[in-house]
Design an enzyme around this catalytic site. Sequence first.
Site, PDB file in Angstrom:
ATOM      1  N   HIS A 132      38.995  50.841  46.340  1.00  0.00           N
ATOM      2  CA  HIS A 132      39.127  49.473  45.806  1.00  0.00           C
ATOM      3  C   HIS A 132      39.678  48.584  46.927  1.00  0.00           C
ATOM      4  O   HIS A 132      40.806  48.094  46.843  1.00  0.00           O
ATOM      5  CB  HIS A 132      40.047  49.482  44.585  1.00  0.00           C
ATOM      6  N   GLN A 135      41.362  44.965  46.455  1.00  0.00           N
ATOM      7  CA  GLN A 135      42.728  44.937  45.936  1.00  0.00           C
ATOM      8  C   GLN A 135      43.736  45.056  47.062  1.00  0.00           C
ATOM      9  O   GLN A 135      44.796  44.423  47.047  1.00  0.00           O
ATOM     10  CB  GLN A 135      42.922  46.072  44.930  1.00  0.00           C
ATOM     11  N   CYS A 260      48.099  47.104  40.807  1.00  0.00           N
ATOM     12  CA  CYS A 260      46.834  46.350  40.821  1.00  0.00           C
ATOM     13  C   CYS A 260      46.516  45.743  39.470  1.00  0.00           C
ATOM     14  O   CYS A 260      45.784  44.766  39.398  1.00  0.00           O
ATOM     15  CB  CYS A 260      45.698  47.251  41.303  1.00  0.00           C
ATOM     16  N   ARG A 288      44.273  37.894  44.670  1.00  0.00           N
ATOM     17  CA  ARG A 288      42.876  38.357  44.711  1.00  0.00           C
ATOM     18  C   ARG A 288      41.960  37.186  45.045  1.00  0.00           C
ATOM     19  O   ARG A 288      41.017  37.317  45.833  1.00  0.00           O
ATOM     20  CB  ARG A 288      42.470  38.975  43.360  1.00  0.00           C
TER      21      ARG A 288
END
Length: 305
Positions: A132, A135, A260, A288
């Site tokens: 990910h 993130q 996250c 983000r």
Amino acid sequence: MSARHFLTLLDLSADELAYLIQRGITIKNQLKADGPTYTPFSNRTLAMIFEKSSTRTRVSFETAMAQFGGHALFLSSRDTQLGRGEPIGDTARVLSEMVDAVMIRTFSHAGLEAFAAASSVPVINALTDDYHPCQLLADVMTWTECRGPIKGKTAVWIGDGNNMCHSWINAARRFDFQLRICCPEGYDPRDDIVAAAGDHVTILRDPQEAASGADLITTDVWASMGQEEEQAKRERDFAGFQVTEALLDRASEDAIFLHCLPAHRGEEISTTLLDDSRAVVWQEAGNRLHAQKALIEFLLLGQVD
Ligand code: CP
Ligand code: NVA
């Protein structure tokens, strides 16, 4: 020139990642000062393919493109021909004829790589079973805003050796910090990813020991998307790995806590942890947007300052 993709943090050099973090902070400050007046991508389009659920990722990419003067297309695999078996490579070629970049959240990392190999426009990993990386851009940006450079610091991952953990390992390599990983036996991150990180990573079993003197503590859900049937077993196996205020007390005095999100209060974190001043998860979630704006800009225009 073939398109740059962002499938893992390792697709960018340490210098490029450092640039992205600073650029994200600049873009955020400009937005706060002037509003969404920076519109370099008028009429440009980002396709967003989602095979798993999302709140933050969808809203941040869609808002990023709107603020940039462009447009984001939400494509659920349920409603596209991908869900009816159209080959990934064919879909990549078709989208490359029409859009300027593609963002994908899917299960198989190999499937994402296959898509990127056939795409002539930049492809962004918005979460696979293995990584990910978007993130981590927001997470390192949040650390940098709160505490300055992360180089040489000690971060601690408590919990499952999952996609987020793998991206933390890659971050430790690229941003040059120490990462202590504390998982129950049987839930370690992938051996090859750990081995490639060399002495940036240490595996521990005792959360108390792992948290001691740390600069940053982070965790994630015990059962990721796609592992819902394992929830009950995982709750048993991860007993003792909950991050609590008392565990944070073992860290350095100015330690911060990241997650996250979404978080499961009462499982991987205590019910009140997100109310603690050391938890900076709302700032992290907001970042983000800004970090991904820097990423989209970089993939489409290169470095601009
Ligand atoms: N952290 C994160 O990726 O959140 P979403 O699943 O809501 O996109
Ligand atoms: N590890 C989690 C992260 C969610 C953002 C999952 O894959 O479900």
